[in-house]
Design a protein around this motif. Sequence first.
Motif: not given
Length: 588
Positions: A149-150, A152-153, A164-166, A209, A211
């Motif tokens: 993953p890059q 990511d938050s 979860y965003d990645f 991205p 989500s």
Amino acid sequence: MRFALLILLSIGWYSRYYQQLYAQELQTTVFAQPGDDQTACCFTLGYTHTDDRPIDGLEVRLAHPTARFSAIRYPLAGDWRMTELDQGRHLRWTHLAERLPLAETDWFDFCLEAWNTRDSVTLLVDWFASNTRLKTDTLQLGCTSCWQPQADSLFCNADGSYTYDFIFRNESGFTVDFLSIFETPGEDYIAQDTIPLSAPLPPGASTPPISLAIDASVVEQGRFCLGLTPRKYRQDSIAIACCSATYCLPLPPCDTCCTAYMEYQDDVDAGFQIMGNCETRTLTLMANALNECDRVHYTIVGLGGGTVDGNETFEIGGLMDEVECRVCMEVTRENLSGENCYAGEGENLVICQSYYFNCDFCFEENNIDLENECPVIVDAVCGCDEMTYLNACTAFNWGGLNFWNQGCCPGTIAQIDLDTTITPQGFVILRWTATPGTILRYFLVQRRAPGGVWFTLNQLPPQQTTYTDNTPLQPSGEYRLLAVTESGKLWFSEDNPDCVVSTNEVQVLAGGRVWPNPGRDWIEVELPVAAQSDLQVYGVMGQLIHQARTDRQGKTRLQVHTWPPGTYWIIMRQGPQRIWRQAFVRQP
């Protein structure tokens, strides 16, 4: 780039091992090679067999807890037959010639799915002759990478769910057509099963991205784990999974305190419970719909107050008997930082109610049955309201009382004016008037010899005001009149009357026990008499909470875990009369 394949084979170790079991060696080996697509997720399995013994079967097993075979391909023209003993994990191979050909040959192609590529997968190959296992070879298959993953938050939403965003970076070495999502067994926090890609993603490339919505119940785990399996389509349109990897992140703090203002109002309007404890002379207060986000200040007018969280109880003592309390609850809802959620918008809300603290428990409206045919027997009792009743039946059924003592109440005054005259024939005429404004059931005329016991001559309707005794006592007698009201009270024509107590007086029993007291989930009740009896349980406001029956030893167990915290009275009755009671406190 060619991915690493780890193949561990120790012929010498297996020789010693199988010499111990079978005292012989097999001239057989197995080997695995990466597939033609240059990935470490698909393999070709082969074997070398130069032994003269009639080996007629092979079994292939995966020793990894989650890994499974996929996209199995083998040459049907080679007379091989496969049976799945455990779907996707344990394969049985036989040959139509009833023995394996002597050769060094490729055997079948396969891919692996549902495994974390940071771990190797153990592959076991068993060699059989006439259903007897002769040998087991072991291979360790591994990959070097899968995905990362890059940017990511993971953040919490207002409703308690998470997002979860990645960005997905393809590090598998093959072109990916879509992504499959998997979770730890027993978990189901992500609604979707796949992530489609707008175009095939080559090795080293990254997606736009992505989500994912995560259910709020994930908070029970304290972390979020995402498992992804990149998949690609073969030329025959079969989607194969070539690697899997799982990444876990700790959950960030989730501040769901600041709800919509109307929801905050509804939670406050749901009010609060007030529970009185007569043994400790305390009140316990508890909000019905508030939580740890709320600061609640309780005020009991004249007694004080205090502040607690919305999901906590507040207790205050020092109450006196028969006092009406004004109780108020002022609420402030705050976020996790302690800031008011609705600054400038009706920050604090207040709700109040009255509570009558009374530990007498004298009256219970549910007791009243004015149609009950209580006996016309003068067996006077003094009720807990300090009024005299005809007998225990009228006190309970017509008066609605819970408690009484045998005999007339002290200080009873006449409420009937009675006159007597003697006729020339020697008859005695009684004339009377009763206190107006009260519904009467009937009159009772009584007489006795001077200093004797009162005896009832007759029962008269409530509208009658005279009575003639044609056979008076000789040489003299005494008379009195009793009136019975609709609620069972007993009026007399004399002050401080001599109340006759019948021989069937019920004794108020001492002894017995209730334990544990205080209790929380259940209590044991043991009466002072070894007899099957009926029990009633009353709350502090006199409401009937529960009814039960003891066994023949006078014992029973009551389940109390659903009762609100507070004080209760357990009462045993014989007919309408109370003969035993015991207080019990249920803890929160």
